[in-house]
Design a protein around this motif. Structure first.
Motif, short mmCIF file in Angstrom:
data_model
loop_
_atom_site.label_atom_id
_atom_site.label_comp_id
_atom_site.label_asym_id
_atom_site.label_seq_id
_atom_site.Cartn_x
_atom_site.Cartn_y
_atom_site.Cartn_z
N UNK A 120 1.03 -1.40 0.35
CA UNK A 120 -0.10 -0.25 0.03
C UNK A 120 0.64 1.40 0.35
N UNK A 121 2.43 1.48 0.46
CA UNK A 121 2.59 2.47 0.02
C UNK A 121 3.06 2.81 -0.66
N UNK A 122 2.96 1.71 -2.11
CA UNK A 122 3.87 2.36 -2.96
C UNK A 122 3.17 3.24 -4.09
N UNK A 123 2.03 3.10 -4.37
CA UNK A 123 0.56 4.12 -4.57
C UNK A 123 0.96 5.37 -4.25
N UNK A 124 0.67 5.20 -3.64
CA UNK A 124 0.72 6.96 -2.65
C UNK A 124 2.10 7.74 -2.67
N UNK A 125 2.91 7.28 -2.54
CA UNK A 125 4.35 6.85 -2.43
C UNK A 125 4.39 7.73 -4.35
N UNK A 126 3.99 7.30 -5.37
CA UNK A 126 4.12 7.31 -6.40
C UNK A 126 3.55 9.09 -6.94
N UNK A 127 2.42 8.83 -6.75
CA UNK A 127 1.77 9.79 -6.51
C UNK A 127 2.24 11.66 -5.62
N UNK A 128 2.09 11.26 -4.17
CA UNK A 128 2.28 12.34 -3.61
C UNK A 128 3.69 12.95 -3.60
N UNK A 129 4.38 12.53 -4.51
CA UNK A 129 5.47 12.87 -4.89
C UNK A 129 6.39 13.15 -6.33
N UNK A 130 5.55 12.23 -7.29
CA UNK A 130 5.87 12.41 -8.31
C UNK A 130 4.18 12.57 -9.46
N UNK A 131 3.33 12.60 -8.99
CA UNK A 131 2.08 13.11 -9.62
C UNK A 131 1.39 12.19 -11.09
N UNK A 132 2.45 10.88 -10.52
CA UNK A 132 2.49 9.54 -11.29
C UNK A 132 0.70 9.77 -11.92
N UNK A 133 -0.13 9.67 -11.84
CA UNK A 133 -1.53 9.83 -12.34
C UNK A 133 -1.28 11.67 -13.35
N UNK A 134 -1.38 12.37 -12.72
CA UNK A 134 -1.30 13.30 -13.47
C UNK A 134 -0.58 12.99 -15.50
N UNK A 135 1.03 12.51 -14.64
CA UNK A 135 2.07 11.52 -15.94
C UNK A 135 1.29 10.85 -16.75
N UNK A 136 0.97 9.45 -16.44
CA UNK A 136 0.09 8.59 -16.69
C UNK A 136 -1.06 9.23 -18.09
N UNK A 137 -1.95 9.78 -17.39
CA UNK A 137 -3.33 10.40 -18.31
C UNK A 137 -2.51 11.33 -19.18
N UNK A 138 -1.85 12.36 -18.78
CA UNK A 138 -1.42 13.41 -19.96
C UNK A 138 -0.14 12.06 -20.73
N UNK A 139 0.16 11.00 -20.38
CA UNK A 139 0.66 10.10 -21.20
C UNK A 139 0.01 10.05 -22.72
#
Length: 383
Positions: free
Chosen positions: A175-194
């Motif tokens: 459960x640590x991975x996804x929050x870390x990716x989104x909080x520190x790297x805006x992962x969903x923003x990046x993935x949806x933009x791609x």
């Protein structure tokens, strides 16, 4: 057959090489041979904890390689192109990506829940060394300060794809991975933009005899959808926050090149598969308004039927798209007939769309496939 102390000798040599190389360099990077010893050692999955310090020395070399990889890519990203050194730079990038790909593949072997005896994420939070690679050639419109600008090459595409797959697999059961990716790297923003960038390309690009740059991006987009599906499963609010994802996934669920290069067939099928998987999550977790929109405005059943037709006609080597399409259709009927009670209006619309697309013929064609498992189970449960 016992290894007669072979593993102990391997770790001893690895420790000696690491100590020797650290004396002649102040950088935490190691030679190719030392890295090869490390990869061999980690493949001894059942023995890694038997020898004191074996895991620690392997991780030390691994992290050194990942840090060197990231630092090199950032340095090259910040450099101006020098025509005199262009060939030298390309060779350096190719070498660093080749070694990096080997490391990511190694991590993939040892990061799944079935390999928890050396589950790297729990021990050294390895994702913190991988996560910045999410920013490789991220869309310029994001104005991302962490963007890593590197020339697109087959080596980079392969590496980028494996990075995304690794992060997706690492998130399973952690459960640590996804929050870390989104909080520190805006992962969903990046993935949806791609995804948005890819989906907005003129479809004529995919009709040309010569593979375009966007066609070569297919493995990366497949991996983007893979990782994004993990976020969608964990966060039911993504559809409302990123409203563009619904039309994008509907579009990509029908993604189909007219010219099929065997290199991309499997990745293309997984673009459709993960798009349909995300759509199923939206359907299952969405309110009645969303379901009504999907059926009446987005013609969801037409999309699912086309998914089966495309899977049957593209010489795919798996049935993943057929299975997920049938699963989604079963989910539609389950919600309309059972979960929400009989919804006559939407049921009638669903049945009309199925007749319009000749779904009976598609279903009949699927039923003739001789497979060990029954592809129609999900369908039969609810119809």
């Amino acid at each position: 057959m016992k290894d007669s102390g072979l593993f102990e000798k391997l770790i001893s040599i690895l420790k000696e090489r690491v100590a020797a190389e650290e004396k002649i360099s102040d950088k935490s990077t190691y030679s190719k041979i030392t890295e090869q010893f490390m990869r061999i050692a980690l493949r001894y999955n059942s023995r890694i904890s038997d020898v004191e310090g074996s895991f620690e020395i392997c991780i030390k070399v691994l992290i050194g390689r990942l840090q060197c990889l990231f630092d090199t890519l950032k340095r090259i990203s910040a450099q101006q192109v020098d025509s005199k050194k262009e060939d030298e730079q390309k060779k350096e990038i190719q070498d660093i990506l080749s070694r990096g790909t080997k490391m990511i593949l190694l991590l993939l072997l040892h990061s799944l829940p079935s390999k928890r005896d050396i589950y790297l994420a729990d021990d050294v939070k390895i994702q913190e060394y991988i996560a910045p690679l999410l920013h490789i050639n991220c869309p310029q419109e994001l104005n991302c300060p962490q963007r890593i600008r590197i020339e697109q090459t087959p080596e980079l595409i392969k590496f980028h794809s494996y990075v995304l797959i690794y992060l997706s697999r690492l998130s399973i059961g952690n459960k640590y991975i996804l929050p870390y990716l989104n909080d520190n790297h805006n992962a969903v923003d990046h993935l949806s933009s791609l995804l948005n960038h890819f989906a907005n390309q003129n479809q004529k690009n995919f009709q040309q005899e010569e593979l375009t740059d966007k066609t070569q991006q297919i493995p990366v987009i497949s991996s983007v959808l893979d990782l994004l599906s993990r976020f969608v499963i964990e966060n039911h609010e993504i559809e409302s926050t990123y409203s563009n994802l619904l039309p994008i996934c509907l579009d990509l669920s029908k993604f189909n090149r007219s010219i099929h290069e065997s290199t991309y067939d499997i990745d293309e099928s997984y673009i459709r598969y993960y798009s349909l998987w995300i759509l199923n999550c939206f359907w299952a977790n969405g309110d009645f308004t969303l379901k009504e929109q999907l059926v009446q405005q987005r013609r969801y059943l037409v999309t699912l039927t086309q998914g089966i037709g495309l899977a049957g006609g593209s010489l795919e080597k798996s049935d993943v798209v057929v299975k997920i399409s049938l699963k989604n259709i079963g989910s539609v009927f389950m919600h309309l007939r059972i979960v929400q009670g009989t919804n006559v209006t939407l049921l009638r619309e669903v049945e009309e769309q199925m007749r319009e697309m000749g779904y009976g013929e598609e279903l009949e064609a699927v039923s003739f496939q001789k497979k060990p498992e029954n592809l129609l189970n999900d369908w039969n449960l609810y119809t």
